[in-house]
Design an enzyme around this catalytic site. Structure first.
Site, mmCIF file in Angstrom:
data_model
loop_
_atom_site.group_PDB
_atom_site.id
_atom_site.type_symbol
_atom_site.label_atom_id
_atom_site.label_comp_id
_atom_site.label_asym_id
_atom_site.label_seq_id
_atom_site.Cartn_x
_atom_site.Cartn_y
_atom_site.Cartn_z
ATOM 1 C CB VAL A 58 -0.623 -0.214 1.416
ATOM 2 C CG1 VAL A 58 -1.593 1.186 1.510
ATOM 3 C CG2 VAL A 58 -1.934 -1.297 1.052
ATOM 4 C CB ALA A 103 5.308 2.234 1.159
ATOM 5 C CE LYS A 104 4.813 -1.049 8.402
ATOM 6 N NZ LYS A 104 5.588 -0.763 8.748
ATOM 7 N N GLY A 105 3.783 -3.369 3.366
ATOM 8 C CA GLY A 105 3.697 -4.038 2.970
ATOM 9 C C GLY A 105 3.402 -5.187 3.887
ATOM 10 C CG ASP A 144 6.581 -3.562 10.087
ATOM 11 O OD1 ASP A 144 7.229 -2.875 10.421
ATOM 12 O OD2 ASP A 144 6.028 -4.338 10.517
#
Ligand code: GLU
Length: 416
Positions: A58, A103-105, A144
């Site tokens: 995202v 952003a992040k996944g 993460d």
């Protein structure tokens, strides 16, 4: 009813929008993510069977620079959570004044159930599914929850093989041998330490004899536990997903780190002086500093009244809900918010990215010096604004972060 992380993130925007008088159009815009990609990841397992996993990436905002944010592997990951985490990355990068967006996944998987080869195949397939929306100028993933330098190496290699050249700047948190940065692994813990030190200076407290409780014992929880233990603090309790250990005289952190780094759970550690506790029990232990360094939504309206500490230092992203924030404020507990406290990780990720692009690498003392400079600058700005307006540190941090995003949107205008 408990809010989901994305609902919490939106609620936080509302709280701050009101406080700062943000244009309602912007409030509406900031609650949306720029893009969200859902991918299917088929993986051939070692026994020949086929497993299908779901993954996400995202971008919340790239208005101040390429997207930046970690990738987590966990059975609880879902799109809602990844959206919230992407939003928090936007605020974090903005607060630290890094030229990066948020952003992040995530991949919905329990990596402990996969062999190393299965994990590699999963990572490479996920990377190739999101390849069009990552890159040094687009979005730069990083470690993460449950991801590490090896996983970043596989992402970097998959991306590079597709491009036909080595592109180290596509991810950060890589092994040092292939373009990683010294000091990246300990960076989040170091940043937590600098922030706590700065806060205690303001409050005229000497934290070196403090009693500390830490939820989480991975890269973030483990590093801050070690740093504070070495300073002479008593770390009364730590936990992982299996549960926690408590000892009123202080745990032997180095032995526990060795144990968990060998792949063991805390609950299986034997020392008759230590009590086995649950993650919920851990949060209500009386201490000076409580460090939630695991997952979001841990301190909620249900347990906020049981918290007995002077300072909450947010190592995790989103560990305290807005309802809990109100309760903690009334109890006079200082909450050092995630986007400030745990910003050390993305800060050194930024240094890694800059080093990769310039192909010129820094020494550890330069990394830690520049990290401290950025962390303390952000801390001062947040602290000053919170004093000046008599608002919680979180609200102050959000006002600074959101103002910079709002300014960037205003200057760039809305396309077309
Ligand atoms: N996962 C870390 C965070 O939540 C680091 C992100 C990064 O380095 O890009 O801040």
């Amino acid at each position: 009813m408990e809010l989901t992380p994305f609902e919490v993130a939106k609620k936080q925007i509302d709280v701050v929008a009101e406080e700062m008088g943000l244009d309602p159009n912007l409030t509406k815009y900031l609650k949306r993510v720029e893009r969200a990609l859902i991918v299917t990841i088929p993986v051939r397992m070692d026994d020949g069977s086929l497993e299908i996993f779901e993954g996400y990436r995202v971008h919340h905002s790239t208005v101040r620079g390429p997207g930046k944010g970690g990738l987590r592997y966990s059975p609880e990951v879902n799109l809602d959570e990844v959206k919230a985490l992407a939003i928090w990355m936007t605020w974090k990068c903005s607060l630290l004044n890094l030229p990066l967006g948020g952003a992040k996944g995530g991949v919905c998987v329990d990596p402990r159930k996969l062999s190393k080869r299965e994990l590699e195949r999963l990572t490479r397939r996920y990377t190739s599914e999101i390849i069009n929306i990552i890159g040094p100028d687009i979005d730069i993933p990083a470690p993460d929850v449950n991801t590490n330098a090896q996983i970043m190496a596989w992402i970097m290699d998959t991306y590079s093989m597709n491009k036909g050249r080595s592109v180290p700047g596509v991810v950060t948190g890589k092994p040092i041998e292939i373009g990683g940065s010294v000091g990246r692994e300990s960076a989040t813990g170091m940043g937590l330490y600098y922030t706590l030190e700065a806060m205690c200076e303001k409050l005229n407290l000497d934290f070196k004899s403090y009693k500390i409780v830490i939820q989480g014992f991975g890269n973030v929880g483990g590093t801050i536990a070690e740093l504070l233990f070495k300073e002479g603090c008593k770390v009364l309790a730590v936990s992982d997903i299996s549960g926690g250990l408590y000892y009123s005289e202080g745990l032997e952190i180095e032995k526990l780190l060795k144990w968990t780094k060998e792949g063991n759970y805390l609950k299986d550690y034997t020392d008759e002086r230590y009590d086995l506790i649950t993650n919920e029990e851990l949060l209500s232990i009386e201490c000076d500093v409580l460090i939630p360094a695991a997952l979001e939504n841990q301190i909620t309206e249900k347990n906020a009244n049981d918290i007995k500490c002077k300072i909450i230092l947010e190592g995790a992203n989103g560990p305290v809900t807005p309802e809990a924030d109100k309760i903690l404020l009334n109890k006079g507990i200082h909450v050092i918010p995630d986007i400030l406290a745990n910003g050390g990780g993305v800060c050194v990720s930024y240094f890694e990215y800059v080093q990769d692009i310039r192909a010129y690498f820094w020494e550890l003392d330069r990394i830690n010096r520049e990290l401290k400079k950025i962390m303390l600058k952000a801390f001062e700005e947040v602290y000053e604004l919170s004093k000046e307006r008599n608002i919680p540190l979180r609200t102050a941090a959000y006002i600074i972060a959101i103002s910079r995003i709002a300014k960037a949107i205003e200057l760039r205008g809305i396309f077309p």
